[in-house]
Design a protein around this motif. Structure first.
Motif, PDB file in Angstrom:
ATOM      1  N   LEU A 127       1.332   6.883  -6.854  1.00 20.24           N
ATOM      2  CA  LEU A 127       0.190   7.732  -7.210  1.00 20.24           C
ATOM      3  C   LEU A 127       0.449   9.199  -6.875  1.00 20.24           C
ATOM      4  N   ALA A 128       1.312   9.443  -5.884  1.00 15.39           N
ATOM      5  CA  ALA A 128       1.569  10.818  -5.478  1.00 15.39           C
ATOM      6  C   ALA A 128       2.620  11.503  -6.353  1.00 15.39           C
ATOM      7  N   LEU A 148       0.831  -1.212   0.000  1.00 16.99           N
ATOM      8  CA  LEU A 148       0.000   0.000   0.000  1.00 16.99           C
ATOM      9  C   LEU A 148       0.863   1.259   0.000  1.00 16.99           C
ATOM     10  N   ALA A 149       1.942   1.252   0.776  1.00 20.07           N
ATOM     11  CA  ALA A 149       2.827   2.418   0.818  1.00 20.07           C
ATOM     12  C   ALA A 149       3.466   2.660  -0.538  1.00 20.07           C
ATOM     13  N   GLY A 150       3.895   1.598  -1.197  1.00 22.53           N
ATOM     14  CA  GLY A 150       4.469   1.750  -2.527  1.00 22.53           C
ATOM     15  C   GLY A 150       3.468   2.302  -3.524  1.00 22.53           C
ATOM     16  N   ALA A 151       2.234   1.814  -3.461  1.00 26.13           N
ATOM     17  CA  ALA A 151       1.200   2.309  -4.375  1.00 26.13           C
ATOM     18  C   ALA A 151       0.913   3.783  -4.126  1.00 26.13           C
ATOM     19  N   PRO A 178       9.512   6.889 -11.697  1.00 22.00           N
ATOM     20  CA  PRO A 178      10.870   6.493 -12.090  1.00 22.00           C
ATOM     21  C   PRO A 178      10.866   5.132 -12.772  1.00 22.00           C
ATOM     22  N   PRO A 179      11.912   4.812 -13.539  1.00 21.90           N
ATOM     23  CA  PRO A 179      11.971   3.521 -14.242  1.00 21.90           C
ATOM     24  C   PRO A 179      11.855   2.323 -13.311  1.00 21.90           C
ATOM     25  N   ALA A 202       4.455   0.126  -5.781  1.00 21.21           N
ATOM     26  CA  ALA A 202       4.708   1.250  -6.676  1.00 21.21           C
ATOM     27  C   ALA A 202       4.338   0.907  -8.119  1.00 21.21           C
ATOM     28  N   ALA A 203       4.654  -0.333  -8.529  1.00 21.25           N
ATOM     29  CA  ALA A 203       4.287  -0.755  -9.885  1.00 21.25           C
ATOM     30  C   ALA A 203       2.771  -0.804 -10.047  1.00 21.25           C
ATOM     31  N   LEU A 204       2.076  -1.296  -9.035  1.00 16.40           N
ATOM     32  CA  LEU A 204       0.610  -1.330  -9.110  1.00 16.40           C
ATOM     33  C   LEU A 204       0.035   0.080  -9.177  1.00 16.40           C
ATOM     34  N   GLY A 205       0.630   1.009  -8.418  1.00 18.36           N
ATOM     35  CA  GLY A 205       0.177   2.392  -8.506  1.00 18.36           C
ATOM     36  C   GLY A 205       0.450   2.992  -9.867  1.00 18.36           C
ATOM     37  N   THR A 206       1.609   2.664 -10.425  1.00 19.86           N
ATOM     38  CA  THR A 206       1.977   3.171 -11.752  1.00 19.86           C
ATOM     39  C   THR A 206       1.049   2.648 -12.838  1.00 19.86           C
TER      40      THR A 206
END
Length: 413
Positions: A44-45, A37-40, A50-51, A298-302
């Motif tokens: 989103l923010a 959740l933190a990565g997502a 980044p790559p 982070a990938a899921l958010g991206t």
């Protein structure tokens, strides 16, 4: 996001993920879901991703980090097992490996075909998602070395996670071979080389390194053994040698790492030094896992806008239906009571190993519908982390060691 901003975010997110759950539960917190959740939220923010947050386009770091996390976890898994005999204790494990895993691969391949994946990609979907993960499954596995707690359910899930990552590799190669069209000759080569030789080579490499390392640590030279130093870095060195040697002779390094840890533990198996090695490995494993889970989120958010209902449906089918049902059927006729049989069948945690397999496959050949495969894998890991991570403590609270679970004492190696 600059490098230093990423360090600040990663450190704060990891601390909060382990700290906040303690306000609502007395159990050791399952931080996996919170890290995702933190990565997502981070992705989103950010105005520009980044790559590192885009594995579909740039999977190199995903392959490297997940590979390191898995091999460290596999060696530690072999190291944790206090009692491995009598060999009847492995009966449930062999059912999960020889029956449940191939059936799960086949079921997922059929689901993939129904969802529109070509045959090669459907095979890869099954091979990538079928193995139980040795990294995220710590809550359902046995305890540290010499601690006990080896209830048959925990023993089965631990040994399954230790072996099935390596045993899924032949099916990954089968999917890659199917991309160019699999002839009868190629199928025979796959059977002899990828399925038979590489498994045997990995097993022998791991056993040899584990035995030699054990002699050097505990017995040679007799008056000044390495175990007296208490240096946990030897565990990491053992991981590197097991993996490197197996891969050098074209064996499966994942199998070698688990077998290496298992054989190493059989020498002086009650020595307190095993605890030092385990703690060192565990620290590395947790650090790598935390970073990878942040990357998954982070990938899921991206890619949030690209996730479709089909991706979620495949993930839900695996977690809630395919693995539990196939696991239940594969364990028919065992001595496990119904509740323990269900827990063993249902708690096939999906995680870091799937990231490695897909990143590896993406670097080996042009995989059709690669983006969809990544999205299914990312959603599955997030779903498994939430469902299994948040329920494991309560479901397995009553599954502890008892006198029968410990088995007969093993003779000294």
């Amino acid at each position: 996001m600059s490098y230093h901003q990423f360090l600040l975010f990663a450190g704060a997110a990891i601390i909060l993920a382990y700290w906040l759950p303690r306000f609502v539960s007395g159990r050791e917190p399952a931080a996996s879901a919170l890290l995702i959740l933190a990565g997502a939220a981070c992705a989103l923010a950010l105005p520009e991703d980044p790559p590192l947050f885009r594995p579909i386009a740039d999977p190199e770091w995903w392959e490297i980090l997940s590979e390191m996390a898995v091999i460290v976890a596999l060696f530690a898994t072999g190291l944790r097992l206090d009692v491995v005999r009598p060999f009847a204790r492995w009966g449930v494990t062999w059912r999960l490996l020889a029956v449940a895993m191939p059936l799960t691969i086949g079921a997922l391949a059929l689901v993939g075909l129904a969802a529109g994946f070509p045959l090669a990609s459907a095979l890869l979907l099954g091979a990538v998602l079928a193995p139980t993960d040795p990294v995220l499954a710590g809550d359902v596995q046995v305890g540290p070395p010499t601690e006990g707690g080896e209830h048959p359910v925990r023993f089965a899930l631990t040994t399954e996670a230790g072996l099935n990552d390596g045993l899924a590799f032949p099916f990954v190669y089968l999917g890659l071979a199917a991309i160019a069209g699999l002839t009868l000759t190629e199928a025979g080569d796959w059977l002899a080389y990828d399925l038979v030789y590489r498994i045997l080579a990995g097993t022998l490499a791991g056993a040899g390194v584990g035995w030699l390392l054990g002699q050097m640590v505990f017995r040679w030279p007799a008056r000044n053994v390495l175990a007296a130093t208490g240096s946990g870095v030897l565990a990491l060195a053992g991981v590197f040698v097991c993996y490197g040697l197996a891969e050098l002779i074209h064996g499966y390094g994942f199998i070698a790492c688990f077998v290496g840890g298992l054989v190493f533990r059989r020498l002086e198996r009650d020595h307190e030094f095993h605890g030092n090695l385990h703690l060192f490995n565990l620290a590395i494993e947790h650090a790598l896992t935390a970073v990878l889970l942040l990357m998954v989120g982070a990938a899921l958010g991206t890619y949030a806008g690209d996730v479709r209902w089909e991706h979620v449906a495949i993930a839900a089918a695996l977690v809630f239906a395919i693995r539990p049902l196939i696991g239940w059927v594969s364990l028919a006729g065992t001595d496990l009571p119904p509740r323990e049989r269900f827990v063993t069948a249902a708690f096939g945690v999906r995680g870091i190993g799937s990231l490695y397999y897909l990143a590896f496959a993406a670097g080996m050949a042009p995989v059709a519908m690669l983006a969809d495969l990544w999205l299914v894998v990312l959603v599955t890991i997030a779903l498994s982390a939430a469902v299994h991570g948040l329920s494991a403590g309560a479901v397995l609270a009553g599954i502890r060691a008892d006198e029968d679970a410990e088995g007969e004492p093993e003779p000294a190696a």
